[in-house]
Design an enzyme around this catalytic site. Structure first.
Site, mmCIF file in Angstrom:
data_model
loop_
_atom_site.group_PDB
_atom_site.id
_atom_site.type_symbol
_atom_site.label_atom_id
_atom_site.label_comp_id
_atom_site.label_asym_id
_atom_site.label_seq_id
_atom_site.Cartn_x
_atom_site.Cartn_y
_atom_site.Cartn_z
ATOM 1 N N ASP A 65 0.870 -1.179 0.000
ATOM 2 C CA ASP A 65 0.000 0.000 0.000
ATOM 3 C C ASP A 65 0.911 1.234 0.000
ATOM 4 O O ASP A 65 2.126 1.126 -0.217
ATOM 5 C CB ASP A 65 -1.015 -0.036 1.152
ATOM 6 N N CYS A 117 3.084 -3.244 4.030
ATOM 7 C CA CYS A 117 2.213 -2.130 4.422
ATOM 8 C C CYS A 117 2.824 -1.530 5.679
ATOM 9 O O CYS A 117 3.951 -1.882 6.033
ATOM 10 C CB CYS A 117 0.756 -2.556 4.573
ATOM 11 N N THR A 124 2.226 -1.657 9.115
ATOM 12 C CA THR A 124 2.545 -2.627 10.171
ATOM 13 C C THR A 124 2.788 -4.028 9.637
ATOM 14 O O THR A 124 3.298 -4.883 10.358
ATOM 15 C CB THR A 124 1.382 -2.740 11.165
ATOM 16 N N HIS A 178 10.456 -23.044 9.201
ATOM 17 C CA HIS A 178 9.392 -23.718 9.956
ATOM 18 C C HIS A 178 8.011 -23.582 9.322
ATOM 19 O O HIS A 178 7.198 -24.490 9.432
ATOM 20 C CB HIS A 178 9.329 -23.168 11.388
ATOM 21 N N HIS A 198 7.431 -29.913 10.777
ATOM 22 C CA HIS A 198 6.843 -28.634 10.340
ATOM 23 C C HIS A 198 5.842 -28.850 9.203
ATOM 24 O O HIS A 198 4.830 -28.150 9.122
ATOM 25 C CB HIS A 198 7.945 -27.660 9.937
HETATM 26 C C1 RB5 Z 1 -2.092 2.614 6.376
HETATM 27 O O1 RB5 Z 1 -2.191 3.823 7.031
HETATM 28 C C2 RB5 Z 1 -1.918 1.477 7.362
HETATM 29 O O2 RB5 Z 1 -3.086 1.251 8.066
HETATM 30 C C3 RB5 Z 1 -1.494 0.231 6.622
HETATM 31 O O3 RB5 Z 1 -0.317 0.467 5.922
HETATM 32 C C4 RB5 Z 1 -1.210 -0.994 7.475
HETATM 33 O O4 RB5 Z 1 -0.403 -0.690 8.566
HETATM 34 C C5 RB5 Z 1 -2.393 -1.783 7.852
HETATM 35 O O5 RB5 Z 1 -2.313 -2.854 8.457
#
Ligand code: RB5
Length: 143
Positions: A8, A65, A67, A98, A133
């Site tokens: 993203d 993305c 997180t 694993h 595994h």
């Molecule tokens: C975008 O702002 C953020 O929510 C996305 O990149 C991600 O962290 C979502 O899980």
């Protein structure tokens, strides 16, 4: 070896750097976007990558993305996907050894690029151990 990559808006910069790094290693990369920092919804890109991995268009996938959690949650809705989130080199190795992850997910807002690159190389260079595994992986799908 052909790798699909998606992201993203939070993962654009690292995505382009990773594409260069992978191509230098002789890996063909298929880019599933997004390619700008305009705000987008990560599931739109995660589903495209998951379908390409499940359909054999690419051998493996990388998703980024902020997180990593949104990508991982969406990718893992697909029965043929084992998407593993890694934020350090040992986890990059273990998610291959694993979990035999066919998609590596990276938290672009929480690790420096250099670490992202190290994790990708660790994941690619680590063989799956099989054995106990594999037995565990066989139990993952919802019956
Ligand atoms: C975008 O702002 C953020 O929510 C996305 O990149 C991600 O962290 C979502 O899980």
């Amino acid at each position: 070896m052909r790798i699909g990559i998606c992201n993203d808006h939070a993962g654009v910069e690292y995505k382009f750097k990773l594409i260069k790094m992978l191509q230098k290693r002789g890996i063909e990369v298929v880019n599933f976007g997004t390619d700008t920092e305009a705000s987008v919804d990560y599931p739109d890109y995660a589903h495209r990558l998951a379908q390409a991995v499940e359909g054999g268009e690419v051998d493996l996938g990388i998703a980024l993305c902020g997180t990593g959690n949104g990508m991982a949650m969406t990718l893992n809705k697909h029965q043929g996907i084992r998407a593993g989130l890694a934020w350090d080199k040992p986890i990059g190795e273990l998610v291959a050894a694993h979990n035999n992850a066919n998609v590596l997910v990276l938290p672009a807002r929480f690790i420096p690029y250099r670490k992202a690159s190290v994790i990708v190389r660790a994941w690619l260079d680590t063989p799956f151990e099989g054995g106990r595994h594999q037995k565990r992986i066989d139990k993952m799908p919802v019956q």
